[in-house]
Design an enzyme around this catalytic site. Structure first.
Site, short mmCIF file in Angstrom:
data_model
loop_
_atom_site.label_atom_id
_atom_site.label_comp_id
_atom_site.label_asym_id
_atom_site.label_seq_id
_atom_site.Cartn_x
_atom_site.Cartn_y
_atom_site.Cartn_z
CB SER A 112 -0.88 0.06 1.34
OG SER A 112 -1.64 1.24 1.32
CG HIS A 160 -4.00 -1.62 -1.49
ND1 HIS A 160 -5.00 -2.47 -1.97
CD2 HIS A 160 -4.33 -1.17 -0.47
CE1 HIS A 160 -5.91 -2.26 -1.17
NE2 HIS A 160 -5.52 -1.09 -0.20
CG ASP A 186 -5.06 2.11 1.13
OD1 ASP A 186 -5.79 1.28 0.91
OD2 ASP A 186 -4.00 1.68 1.58
CG MET A 218 -8.22 6.80 2.94
SD MET A 218 -7.47 6.69 4.67
CE MET A 218 -6.57 4.98 4.11
CG HIS A 275 -9.27 -0.08 -0.22
ND1 HIS A 275 -8.59 -0.29 0.94
CD2 HIS A 275 -10.71 -0.25 0.08
CE1 HIS A 275 -9.48 -0.39 1.88
NE2 HIS A 275 -10.64 -0.51 1.22
CG MET A 300 -11.27 2.95 2.33
SD MET A 300 -9.72 2.78 3.48
CE MET A 300 -8.72 2.98 2.02
CG MET A 323 -11.56 -3.63 5.36
SD MET A 323 -10.06 -2.79 4.45
CE MET A 323 -9.17 -1.97 5.57
CG ASP A 336 -6.06 -3.26 3.13
OD1 ASP A 336 -5.01 -2.89 3.59
OD2 ASP A 336 -6.91 -2.33 2.43
C1 DX5 Z 1 -6.27 0.91 5.85
C2 DX5 Z 1 -5.73 0.86 4.34
C3 DX5 Z 1 -4.63 -0.25 4.19
C4 DX5 Z 1 -3.39 0.15 5.24
C5 DX5 Z 1 -2.52 -0.90 5.32
O1 DX5 Z 1 -7.49 1.69 5.73
O2 DX5 Z 1 -6.75 0.39 3.69
O3 DX5 Z 1 -4.38 -0.60 2.82
O4 DX5 Z 1 -2.72 1.22 4.39
O5 DX5 Z 1 -1.35 -0.47 5.96
P1 DX5 Z 1 -0.93 -1.23 6.98
O6 DX5 Z 1 -0.24 -2.66 6.33
O7 DX5 Z 1 0.30 -0.46 7.49
O8 DX5 Z 1 -1.90 -1.79 8.19
ZN ZN Z 2 -6.26 -0.67 1.49
#
Ligand code: DX5
Ligand code: ZN
Length: 226
Positions: free
Chosen positions: A9, A34, A36, A38, A67, A69, A138, A174
């Site tokens: 990620s 990956h 993320d 948000m 991904h 969110m 998750m 994840d």
């Molecule tokens: C959390 C994200 C993950 C996160 C994983 O909201 O979706 O992808 O970055 O990070 P680590 O591996 O540090 O838990």
């Molecule tokens: Zn993620």
């Protein structure tokens, strides 16, 4: 060649240097990248949007695994598809019409992913299983990297593996993945492991070898547990 796919990620990468960070993790042997996204509304953190995805896309030679969110999702899906996403994953909890949103991702020509928060049961996707390519479990509450792995999700992965049967659906995990927690999930039936902090720790674009060591450590421990 192992069985588990490792998806670092970039939430844990240097935000001022995504292009080089992506080239470094790919050169060090990751399988997917990956991304993320948000929105500060669905989750209590803000990262980046479709323009950033489009900017990093030329640096990704493997798979861009986006991904989302965010809530709502539908109005933004085309922009993420146009940005070059291979997979677009949305959350079950992000809106009232999951079936419609998944159909929209399919119509946009992307692989279809659905993510489940830790409190969301496997049964929430029972009636959309034939529409998806990936289910993301998750193992932390979404919003931040570096959180502690939630062990109760192991049983959910086993349940999903049973529900999926012989369908062509990948199970992605994840949150909180390390060489210690990865094997718990590969043994339970996971296919793809996302890891942020555990991949990027100790390395940099000027010193990328630790990225490779970290990827191999997760991969080898997880493959050994299958
Ligand atoms: C959390 C994200 C993950 C996160 C994983 O909201 O979706 O992808 O970055 O990070 P680590 O591996 O540090 O838990
Ligand atoms: Zn993620």
């Amino acid at each position: 060649m192992g069985k588990i796919l490792i998806a670092p990620s970039i939430l844990a990468a240097d935000f001022a240097n995504f292009g080089q960070e992506i080239q470094a993790i790919e050169a060090q042997g990751c399988d997917w990248v990956h991304v993320d996204v948000m929105d500060g509304h669905f989750v209590p953190n803000i990262t980046f949007g479709p323009d950033m995805c489009k900017a990093i896309r030329p640096h990704i030679k493997t798979v861009m695994d986006v991904h989302l969110m965010i809530a709502p999702t539908d109005a933004y899906l085309k922009a993420f598809a146009d940005a070059g996403s291979d997979y677009i994953t949305i959350h079950v909890e992000a809106g009232p019409h999951l079936h419609r949103s998944l159909q929209l991702i399919r119509d946009l020509g992307c692989k279809v992913g659905v993510a489940l928060n830790p409190s969301t049961p496997a049964s929430s996707i029972e009636y959309v299983l034939d529409m998806i390519d990936l289910v993301c479990v998750m193992t932390v509450n979404p919003g931040f990297g570096g959180q502690k792995f939630i062990h109760s999700q192991i049983d959910k992965v086993k349940e999903l593996r049973h529900m999926i049967g012989d369908r062509d659906i990948l199970i992605e995990i994840d949150g909180g993945i390390t060489p210690q927690t990865g094997p718990l999930m590969s043994a339970a039936g996971a296919d793809v492991l996302v890891a942020g902090s555990a991949v990027f720790k100790g390395g940099s674009v000027d010193n990328p070898a630790p990225y490779g060591d970290n990827i191999r450590a997760i991969r080898e421990a997880s493959d050994a547990a299958i």
